[in-house]
Design a protein around this motif. Structure first.
Motif, short mmCIF file in Angstrom:
data_model
loop_
_atom_site.label_atom_id
_atom_site.label_comp_id
_atom_site.label_asym_id
_atom_site.label_seq_id
_atom_site.Cartn_x
_atom_site.Cartn_y
_atom_site.Cartn_z
N ASP A 55 -24.19 83.66 22.61
CA ASP A 55 -24.44 84.98 23.17
C ASP A 55 -23.30 85.31 24.12
OD1 ASP A 55 -25.68 87.40 23.62
OD2 ASP A 55 -27.68 86.50 23.79
N THR A 56 -23.16 86.59 24.40
CA THR A 56 -22.06 87.04 25.25
C THR A 56 -22.60 88.04 26.25
OG1 THR A 56 -20.52 86.76 23.42
CG2 THR A 56 -19.79 88.13 25.24
N THR A 57 -22.12 87.92 27.45
CA THR A 57 -22.51 88.88 28.49
C THR A 57 -21.26 89.32 29.24
OG1 THR A 57 -24.73 88.01 28.82
CG2 THR A 57 -23.75 89.14 30.68
N TYR A 58 -21.21 90.58 29.54
CA TYR A 58 -20.10 91.11 30.34
C TYR A 58 -20.65 91.52 31.70
CZ TYR A 58 -17.32 91.06 26.13
OH TYR A 58 -16.65 90.65 25.01
N ILE A 59 -20.00 91.02 32.73
CA ILE A 59 -20.40 91.35 34.10
C ILE A 59 -19.37 92.32 34.66
CG2 ILE A 59 -20.89 90.44 36.40
CD1 ILE A 59 -21.47 87.74 35.11
N SER A 60 -19.85 93.47 35.09
CA SER A 60 -18.95 94.44 35.72
C SER A 60 -19.27 94.49 37.22
CB SER A 60 -19.11 95.82 35.08
OG SER A 60 -20.44 96.27 35.18
N TYR A 61 -18.32 94.96 38.00
CA TYR A 61 -18.46 94.89 39.46
C TYR A 61 -17.35 95.71 40.09
CZ TYR A 61 -15.15 91.36 38.00
OH TYR A 61 -14.12 90.72 37.36
N PHE A 62 -17.42 95.81 41.39
CA PHE A 62 -16.28 96.36 42.13
C PHE A 62 -16.06 95.52 43.37
CE2 PHE A 62 -20.00 98.76 43.49
CZ PHE A 62 -19.91 98.69 44.87
N THR A 63 -14.92 95.67 43.95
CA THR A 63 -14.63 94.87 45.15
C THR A 63 -14.63 95.77 46.37
OG1 THR A 63 -12.27 95.16 44.81
CG2 THR A 63 -13.26 93.16 43.91
N SER A 64 -15.08 95.21 47.45
CA SER A 64 -15.03 95.93 48.71
C SER A 64 -14.36 95.03 49.74
CB SER A 64 -16.45 96.31 49.17
OG SER A 64 -17.19 95.14 49.43
N VAL A 65 -13.98 95.63 50.83
CA VAL A 65 -13.34 94.87 51.90
C VAL A 65 -14.32 94.79 53.06
CG1 VAL A 65 -11.36 94.72 53.42
CG2 VAL A 65 -11.11 95.75 51.18
N GLU A 66 -14.76 93.60 53.36
CA GLU A 66 -15.68 93.39 54.46
C GLU A 66 -14.88 93.13 55.72
OE1 GLU A 66 -19.13 93.51 54.53
OE2 GLU A 66 -18.77 94.48 52.59
N VAL A 67 -15.04 94.03 56.66
CA VAL A 67 -14.32 93.90 57.93
C VAL A 67 -15.27 93.30 58.96
CG1 VAL A 67 -13.09 95.12 59.75
CG2 VAL A 67 -12.90 95.88 57.38
N ASN A 68 -14.83 92.21 59.54
CA ASN A 68 -15.69 91.53 60.50
C ASN A 68 -15.22 91.65 61.93
OD1 ASN A 68 -18.01 90.43 59.49
ND2 ASN A 68 -16.93 88.76 58.50
N GLY A 69 -14.03 92.13 62.12
CA GLY A 69 -13.51 92.20 63.48
C GLY A 69 -12.31 91.29 63.62
N PRO A 70 -11.63 91.40 64.72
CA PRO A 70 -10.35 90.70 64.87
C PRO A 70 -10.49 89.19 64.81
CG PRO A 70 -11.02 91.75 66.92
CD PRO A 70 -11.93 92.25 65.88
N ASP A 71 -11.61 88.66 65.27
CA ASP A 71 -11.73 87.21 65.27
C ASP A 71 -12.05 86.66 63.89
OD1 ASP A 71 -11.24 87.25 67.93
OD2 ASP A 71 -13.35 87.39 68.48
N CYS A 72 -12.68 87.46 63.09
CA CYS A 72 -13.12 86.97 61.78
C CYS A 72 -12.28 87.55 60.65
CB CYS A 72 -14.57 87.34 61.54
SG CYS A 72 -15.63 86.84 62.89
N GLY A 73 -11.58 88.62 60.92
CA GLY A 73 -10.74 89.20 59.89
C GLY A 73 -11.53 89.99 58.87
N ALA A 74 -10.97 90.05 57.70
CA ALA A 74 -11.61 90.78 56.62
C ALA A 74 -11.46 89.96 55.36
CB ALA A 74 -10.95 92.15 56.43
N TYR A 75 -12.37 90.16 54.46
CA TYR A 75 -12.24 89.45 53.20
C TYR A 75 -12.68 90.36 52.07
CZ TYR A 75 -17.25 88.63 53.95
OH TYR A 75 -18.58 88.79 54.19
N GLU A 76 -12.25 90.00 50.92
CA GLU A 76 -12.58 90.78 49.73
C GLU A 76 -13.93 90.31 49.21
OE1 GLU A 76 -10.05 90.09 46.33
OE2 GLU A 76 -9.88 92.25 46.05
N GLN A 77 -14.80 91.22 48.99
CA GLN A 77 -16.12 90.85 48.51
C GLN A 77 -16.40 91.56 47.18
OE1 GLN A 77 -19.84 91.83 50.80
NE2 GLN A 77 -20.06 89.62 50.66
N ILE A 78 -16.91 90.78 46.26
CA ILE A 78 -17.27 91.34 44.96
C ILE A 78 -18.74 91.73 45.01
CG2 ILE A 78 -17.55 90.81 42.52
CD1 ILE A 78 -15.10 89.01 42.77
N THR A 79 -18.99 92.96 44.69
CA THR A 79 -20.36 93.45 44.81
C THR A 79 -20.65 94.45 43.69
OG1 THR A 79 -21.93 94.37 46.39
CG2 THR A 79 -19.73 95.35 46.36
N GLY A 80 -21.87 94.93 43.67
CA GLY A 80 -22.28 95.91 42.65
C GLY A 80 -22.30 95.31 41.25
#
Lengths: 320, 270
Positions: A98-123
Motif C-alpha cells: 500500500d502507498t500513502t502520501y503525507i502532505s504538510y507545510f512548514t512553519s517557523v516557531e519563534v521562541n525568543g532570543p534564548d531559544c531561537g527559532a526552528y522549522e516545524q512541520i505541521t498541518g
C-alpha cells in the motif's frame, strides 16, 4: 514640602511600571528539542486499537528512498522531505502493498532570543494518491492493505511515542475466519477460450492415491476446489480411464503459506494466507506451461497467485 | 532614527509633565497635595463656568456633555524602546470625556522589534507594523472625583504588521537534505482582538494624569501564519496565540477645552 510630595507621588506611580518591566523576563521559553522532520507512524488493528500491530513489514520506505526500519516500540519514523510539501511512503507486506502520501507545510516557531527559532512541520494530511487532496482521514479501497489512514496529530515533534499517522489494518478475526487453502482450478476450452466442463475419474494428491480422492468422477465440473497440502508444494493428479487404462496428468503447484492476503468476502487481512502460487514442471517454476502431448491439458496457466474464496478468479486455468 | 524620535518624544513628555507641574503651581499658588482633595471638592465642580443653554443646562445633548479631551502616550513601549536595543515603539492616545462618566478612547501605535540570538547567527526575528484600538470606558468614580478615575472598558484593537525570520532548517538526512539557514517573510499579517480593561487614572499634577491598568486581551481573529506571531504591535509579546493579560501605563494630558462636568454630589445630611 509640596515638591517632596510630588516626588514621592511620582516615585509611587512608577511602581506599576517596574512590576511590568520585571514581568516579561518570567515568560516561558520552550525547550529547543522540538524540531523534527520525522512523522511517527503506527499500525493498528481495526478491531483492537489497544495495541500497536507488531506485524513485520517486508519493506517500508519513502518512495525512491532506502528502507525504513521499525523502532523498538513497533512504530516507524517516517522521514518527511523538508524541501517538498509532500512525501510518499510505500508499505510492502509479502503479497500486498500500500502507498500513502503525507502532505504538510512548514512553519517557523519563534521562541525568543534564548531559544531561537526552528522549522516545524505541521498541518499533516494524508492521501492515497500522489498530489491528491490531503485529508485528515481516508478509507482504503476494498481489499487494500490499509482499511483507513488517519492523521492522529498534525504537528511533527521530536516525540517518538505519540504517533502522527495511524494506519488501520482490518485484521481478520482468527476465531471467526481462517484463510482458504483451496486452490481454485477452472477448465477452459483451448480452442474457444471459454470455460468448459470436464469429468475426471479421479483427482487426488500425488502419493495419496490410496486415500479418498478429492473428486471421484461422479459429476462434471468446470471449476473445482483442490485443497493444498503441505507448506510449500502440492502435486495433484488428474486421472481418466481410457480403454480401461488409467491415464494421469500431474499438476504441481508451489506456494507460500505466510502471505498477506485480503479476504475476498469481507476485505479483512490475513497475515497467514496462501500466496505466491506458481506451477512447477520439469524442475522449472513458472506461470505458464504448455503440454502439446497432454494427455489431458494442453496448457496450464496461473491466473491468480493468492488462494482465496472468489471462484470468479481461479488460481489455475487448465486448457483442454 | 525611529528609536531616536521615540526617545525625544519620551523626554518631551516628561518635560511637558514638568512644565505642567510648574504651571499648576503658579496658577493656583499651591499645588493640590492630595488627589483625594481634588476628588472630593464638589464645591469647585458646581462653580465651574460650564456653558449653559437657554434652559440653564449644560450645552450639548442631555447626555452628551463634553468634559475634555486627553492626549497621551503609553510609557511601556517607550521604556522598552529605551531599554532594549532592537525595539522601537510608540503610541499616541486620545480620549474624549463625556461628562465624567464615559471616555471614548482611541489609540494608534507603531512597533519595530527585532529579536536576535547574540550567541549565534542562526536566529533573527523581526516584527514591524502598526495598530489601532478604540473603545469606551466607564468611570465608576464619576461622582467621587473629577481628577481621578477608576474605569472599566471594552475596546477593539487591530494590528497589521510584517514579520520575517532567519532560522535554521535541520533538513532530513534520509532524503540527503542538509541543514540550511533559511529566511522567511510574511507581509501584511492582520490580527484583531478585544480588550476588557480596568484602569486607574490618577492626577499627578493639574491636567496631567497617569493611567495604569490591565487589559485582558481576547483574540478575535488570529489567522495561522508560517512564522509564529511572536511580537504583535499593540499586543506585544505573543505566547501561543492565547488570550492574555496586558499592561498599560499611560501618561495623559488633559486639554482644558471645557471644564469637567460632573453631576453634583448629593449633599450630606446635616
Amino acid at each position: 514640602m509640596n515638591l517632596m510630595k510630588l516626588i514621592k507621588r511620582g516615585l509611587w506611580s512608577l511602581i506599576p511600571l517596574s512590576i511590568f518591566l520585571a514581568t516579561p523576563s518570567c515568560r516561558d521559553c520552550d525547550a529547543y528539542s522540538n524540531p523534527s522532520s520525522y512523522a511517527v507512524g503506527a499500525f493498528y488493528d481495526k478491531n483492537d486499537y489497544s495495541k500497536v500491530l507488531t506485524q513485520d513489514f517486508e519493506f517500508v520506505n519513502g518512495i525512491d528512498g532506502p528502507e525504513i526500519t521499525k523502532m523498538a516500540n513497533g512504530k516507524y519514523l517516517l522521514p518527511l522531505k523538508v524541501t517538498s510539501r509532500e512525501t510518499g511512503f510505500s508499505f510492502v507486506m509479502p503479497g500486498m502493498a500500500d502507498t500513502t502520501y503525507i502532505s504538510y507545510f512548514t512553519s517557523v516557531e519563534v521562541n525568543g532570543p534564548d531559544c531561537g527559532a526552528y522549522e516545524q512541520i505541521t498541518g499533516l494530511k494524508v492521501s492515497p494518491t500522489e498530489g491528491g487532496t490531503g485529508q485528515d482521514f481516508y478509507r482504503g479501497e476494498f481489499g487494500a492493505l490499509f482499511d483507513s489512514v488517519i492523521v492522529a496529530w498534525p504537528t511533527v515533534s521530536a516525540d517518538t511515542i505519540s504517533e502522527n499517522i495511524r494506519f488501520i489494518v482490518d485484521v481478520c478475526d482468527a476465531e471467526e475466519k481462517s484463510p482458504s487453502r483451496n486452490l481454485i482450478v477452472t477448465y477452459f476450452d483451448i480452442e474457444t477460450g471459454n470455460p468448459r466442463e470436464e469429468l475426471f475419474s479421479e483427482i487426488f494428491i500425488k502419493g495419496r492415491e490410496n486415500d479418498d480422492p478429492i473428486y471421484d468422477g461422479s459429476d462434471r465440473f468446470s471449476t473445482i476446489y483442490l485443497p493444498l497440502d503441505g507448506d510449500e508444494t502440492t502435486t495433484f493428479v488428474f486421472r481418466q480411464k481410457i480403454n480401461g487404462m488409467n491415464v494421469d496428468q500431474e499438476m504441481k503447484v508451489v506456494f507460500n503459506n505466510t502471505t498477506t492476503i485480503s479476504d475476498d468476502e469481507t476485505g479483512c487481512i490475513f497475515f497467514n494466507g496462501t500466496g505466491d502460487v506458481l506451477l512447477e514442471s520439469g524442475g522449472v517454476t513458472g506461470k505458464e506451461f504448455e503440454f502439446p502431448d497432454g494427455p489431458h491439458f494442453k496448457k496450464m496457466q496461473i491466473d491468480r497467485t493468492t488462494v482465496n474464496t472468489n471462484p470468479s478468479f481461479p488460481n489455475v486455468k487448465l486448457f483442454i | 532614527m525611529l528609536s531616536y524620535l521615540s526617545k525625544i518624544f519620551t523626554i518631551a513628555l516628561f518635560l511637558l509633565g514638568g512644565i505642567s507641574t510648574a504651571y499648576a503651581q503658579n496658577e493656583s499658588g499651591e499645588l493640590n497635595s492630595d488627589s483625594t482633595e481634588i476628588a472630593q471638592d464638589s464645591t469647585e465642580i458646581e462653580e465651574e463656568p460650564w456653558p449653559l443653554n437657554k434652559k440653564g443646562e449644560p450645552k450639548g445633548s442631555e447626555f452628551f456633555v463634553l468634559s475634555g479631551m486627553r492626549l497621551g502616550t503609553d510609557l511601556r513601549p517607550l521604556f522598552q524602546s529605551m531599554s532594549e536595543p532592537n525595539m522601537n515603539a510608540y503610541t499616541f492616545y486620545a480620549d474624549i470625556m463625556i461628562r465624567n462618566a464615559f471616555f471614548l478612547t482611541g489609540e494608534y501605535g507603531m512597533m519595530d522589534r527585532t529579536r536576535e540570538n547574540p550567541d549565534a547567527d542562526f536566529f533573527r526575528y523581526r516584527s514591524n507594523g502598526s495598530f489601532y484600538r478604540f473603545g469606551i470606558e466607564y468611570n465608576v468614580m464619576k461622582r467621587a472625583s473629577v481628577a481621578n478615575a477608576l474605569s472599566f472598558g471594552f475596546k477593539y484593537a487591530n494590528s497589521t504588521f510584517d514579520q520575517s525570520a532567519d532560522y535554521y532548517s535541520s533538513g532530513n538526512g534520509y532524503w540527503e537534505e542538509g541543514a540550511t539557514l533559511k529566511h522567511l517573510t510574511e507581509k501584511n499579517v492582520n490580527v484583531d482582538w478585544y480588550e476588557i480593561t480596568v484602569s486607574l487614572k490618577l492626577a499627578i499634577v493639574q491636567n496631567l494624569t497617569l493611567d495604569f491598568g490591565f487589559a485582558y486581551t481576547i483574540k478575535k481573529d488570529f489567522p495561522p501564519t508560517a512564522i509564529t506571531k511572536s511580537d504583535i504591535p499593540g499586543w506585544y509579546f505573543n505566547k501561543d496565540d492565547r488570550s492574555r493579560l496586558n499592561f498599560q501605563y499611560r501618561l495623559l494630558y488633559r486639554i482644558p477645552f471645557w471644564p469637567i462636568y460632573t453631576e453634583p454630589r448629593q449633599k450630606k445630611k446635616q
